[in-house]
Enzyme design. Sequence first.
Site, PDB file in Angstrom:
ATOM      1  N   ASP A  86      -1.080  50.887  37.846  1.00 23.36           N
ATOM      2  CA  ASP A  86      -0.750  50.960  39.271  1.00 23.36           C
ATOM      3  C   ASP A  86      -1.012  49.604  39.905  1.00 23.36           C
ATOM      4  O   ASP A  86      -2.149  49.135  39.940  1.00 23.36           O
ATOM      5  CB  ASP A  86      -1.632  52.045  39.910  1.00 23.36           C
ATOM      6  CG  ASP A  86      -1.507  52.080  41.419  1.00 23.36           C
ATOM      7  OD1 ASP A  86      -0.503  51.565  41.955  1.00 23.36           O
ATOM      8  OD2 ASP A  86      -2.423  52.638  42.063  1.00 23.36           O
ATOM      9  N   ASN A 122       0.151  48.872  43.162  1.00 25.43           N
ATOM     10  CA  ASN A 122       0.131  48.895  44.638  1.00 25.43           C
ATOM     11  C   ASN A 122      -0.931  49.803  45.244  1.00 25.43           C
ATOM     12  O   ASN A 122      -0.994  49.969  46.454  1.00 25.43           O
ATOM     13  CB  ASN A 122       1.524  49.242  45.190  1.00 25.43           C
ATOM     14  CG  ASN A 122       1.903  50.688  44.900  1.00 25.43           C
ATOM     15  OD1 ASN A 122       1.136  51.426  44.281  1.00 25.43           O
ATOM     16  ND2 ASN A 122       3.082  51.092  45.333  1.00 25.43           N
ATOM     17  N   ASP A 128      -1.544  53.130  45.045  1.00 27.06           N
ATOM     18  CA  ASP A 128      -1.325  54.520  45.469  1.00 27.06           C
ATOM     19  C   ASP A 128      -1.741  55.534  44.405  1.00 27.06           C
ATOM     20  O   ASP A 128      -1.507  56.730  44.545  1.00 27.06           O
ATOM     21  CB  ASP A 128       0.149  54.731  45.879  1.00 27.06           C
ATOM     22  CG  ASP A 128       1.102  54.529  44.707  1.00 27.06           C
ATOM     23  OD1 ASP A 128       0.637  54.225  43.589  1.00 27.06           O
ATOM     24  OD2 ASP A 128       2.327  54.682  44.905  1.00 27.06           O
ATOM     25  N   ASP A 186       3.481  51.920  38.338  1.00 29.66           N
ATOM     26  CA  ASP A 186       4.764  51.480  38.894  1.00 29.66           C
ATOM     27  C   ASP A 186       5.371  50.375  38.022  1.00 29.66           C
ATOM     28  O   ASP A 186       4.751  49.901  37.070  1.00 29.66           O
ATOM     29  CB  ASP A 186       4.571  51.014  40.346  1.00 29.66           C
ATOM     30  CG  ASP A 186       3.288  50.219  40.532  1.00 29.66           C
ATOM     31  OD1 ASP A 186       3.049  49.317  39.697  1.00 29.66           O
ATOM     32  OD2 ASP A 186       2.508  50.512  41.462  1.00 29.66           O
ATOM     33  N   ASP A 188      17.298  62.396  26.926  1.00 29.64           N
ATOM     34  CA  ASP A 188      16.495  63.605  27.071  1.00 29.64           C
ATOM     35  C   ASP A 188      17.250  64.848  26.563  1.00 29.64           C
ATOM     36  O   ASP A 188      18.421  65.052  26.907  1.00 29.64           O
ATOM     37  CB  ASP A 188      16.168  63.766  28.563  1.00 29.64           C
ATOM     38  CG  ASP A 188      15.097  64.794  28.824  1.00 29.64           C
ATOM     39  OD1 ASP A 188      13.954  64.574  28.375  1.00 29.64           O
ATOM     40  OD2 ASP A 188      15.402  65.823  29.463  1.00 29.64           O
ATOM     41  N   GLU A 238      16.658  62.652  22.029  1.00 28.77           N
ATOM     42  CA  GLU A 238      15.623  63.659  21.833  1.00 28.77           C
ATOM     43  C   GLU A 238      16.337  64.940  21.415  1.00 28.77           C
ATOM     44  O   GLU A 238      16.930  65.627  22.243  1.00 28.77           O
ATOM     45  CB  GLU A 238      14.821  63.877  23.121  1.00 28.77           C
ATOM     46  CG  GLU A 238      13.630  64.773  22.894  1.00 28.77           C
ATOM     47  CD  GLU A 238      13.085  65.405  24.157  1.00 28.77           C
ATOM     48  OE1 GLU A 238      11.888  65.669  24.207  1.00 28.77           O
ATOM     49  OE2 GLU A 238      13.866  65.666  25.095  1.00 28.77           O
TER      50      GLU A 238
END
Length: 507
Positions: free
Chosen positions: A22, A24, A26, A30, A201, A256
């Site tokens: 992370d 930033n 939060d 990211d 996916d 997948e």
Amino acid sequence: MGEPPWWQSAVVYQIYPRSFCDANGDGVGDLEGIRQHLDHLVWLGVDAIWISPFFRSPMKDYGYDVADYCDVDPLFGTLEDFDRLLAEAHASGLRVLVDWVPNHTSDQHPWFQASRRSRQDPKRDWYVWRDGTPERPPNNWTASFTQSPAWTWDDATEQWYLHLFLAEQPDLNWNHPEVVAAMHDTLRFWLDRGVDGFRMDVIQCIGKHPALKDVPEKVQSIPYCALNDDPRTHALLRDIRRLIDSYPGERTSVGEVVLLDTRQVASYYGANDELHLSFNFPPLYAPWDAESWQKQIARVEAAFAPRDAWPTWVLSNHDNPRHRTRYGSEARARAAAVLLLTLRGTPFLYAGEELGLEDAVVAPDERLDPGGRDGCRAPIPWRAAPPHGWAGERPWLPWSPHAETRNAETARADPDSILHLYRRLLAVRRQSAALRWGAWEALPTCAGVLAGLRTHGEDRRAILVNFTDEPRELALAGSWTVEVASHGAAGERYEGALLPDQALVLR
Ligand code: NOJ
């Protein structure tokens, strides 16, 4: 003959973006957090990264419910952040795969919003709607995660819609040519931006027989996504393959395929005109014992080699308990690293396995994921001191055990750490044609030990894995030197003995 394509000798590293880093503050990882740690990946020696979905999403399935295939969710950053990440990855020699989720969208996707508006909407048939009464779903298929029917009744338009996963993940109707065209456009969007390919996916679910027939009662409790195996998918994949191959630079796909029969999995390579690569999950579900692994390897060789299909190997991902947790000890995780990185095929690493991370213990009131997969999604600890290199005090999930000693900073300072073992294995692999492309031949062995020979031209390596926690003796013909040892000494002559839980690469 030229060299095989890059994706056959590459080692791919999966990043689950919420959990990587992370930047930033939060509490959620990211794209900028990924960019800041590219140096870790270059130092480690992987060739490519696959980033799990970072597209606009209401996050009911943490990004596998996409509301816009062509934009970055603000939680992860912006398209400009992605372009920067891609450019820096490429400049460091790393390829980038993004995660394409073609079977379903989010219920918040504008396509579904239109589709559910009325039976007459031009997008109605972009999804799978069926008549019926609110009491009785159109067939007996079971959805993943909830173990309930794969159908939700829509009061407003009085029809059922199909969802193989959550109700918030309606299935697209790939029998509709406009859906095919729109989804091809989403591939072009990322190919034009310069990505090297896609992880796809639950790809074997996209083609469905329009009759949507009941499954036999004895398999009814199995989520339908693990049963769907329809010729339509193969035809759809041939078109997708043509599209991807029309781009320069050896773009690729790894599907997948969630079927549990390795022969069925191999069929999704077609005649080298469908998937470039496919995951094959039975080895991931196999227990840590030599006999099971011998069987798995033999099955892969039998199913893949005749088709000239290139295997993949994976032990951990964001959907399953980490293999460090499943196998129960660091000694086994180290031996497993030797196995994973020396089998014939493309290995996929899951971020954090190179640190020997275990699943986090997630208290009942902290559980978030509807599929119960929080443990393996614990944040990656980069530094020893809390908050372990994350901006902000508290990430979205608890840390995995021992983050103060099991983190990238501490592991890097210790030449005997599992991190350094992964790095050595990657370096040795890179330099050995036998390990990258060589054939696999099972060698005669003793109980509890897996033994194989990789050969390419003059280059060869022997791989020995002691799956037991006892010493084992195994004589090999010829003279061999230990090139990498999961633990214990390397650089010496192999004398025919393995330590408990030890795996060796011999040359
Ligand atoms: C497979 C993905 O790996 C998993 O995380 C997701 O929940 C399902 N597909 C549905 O997209």
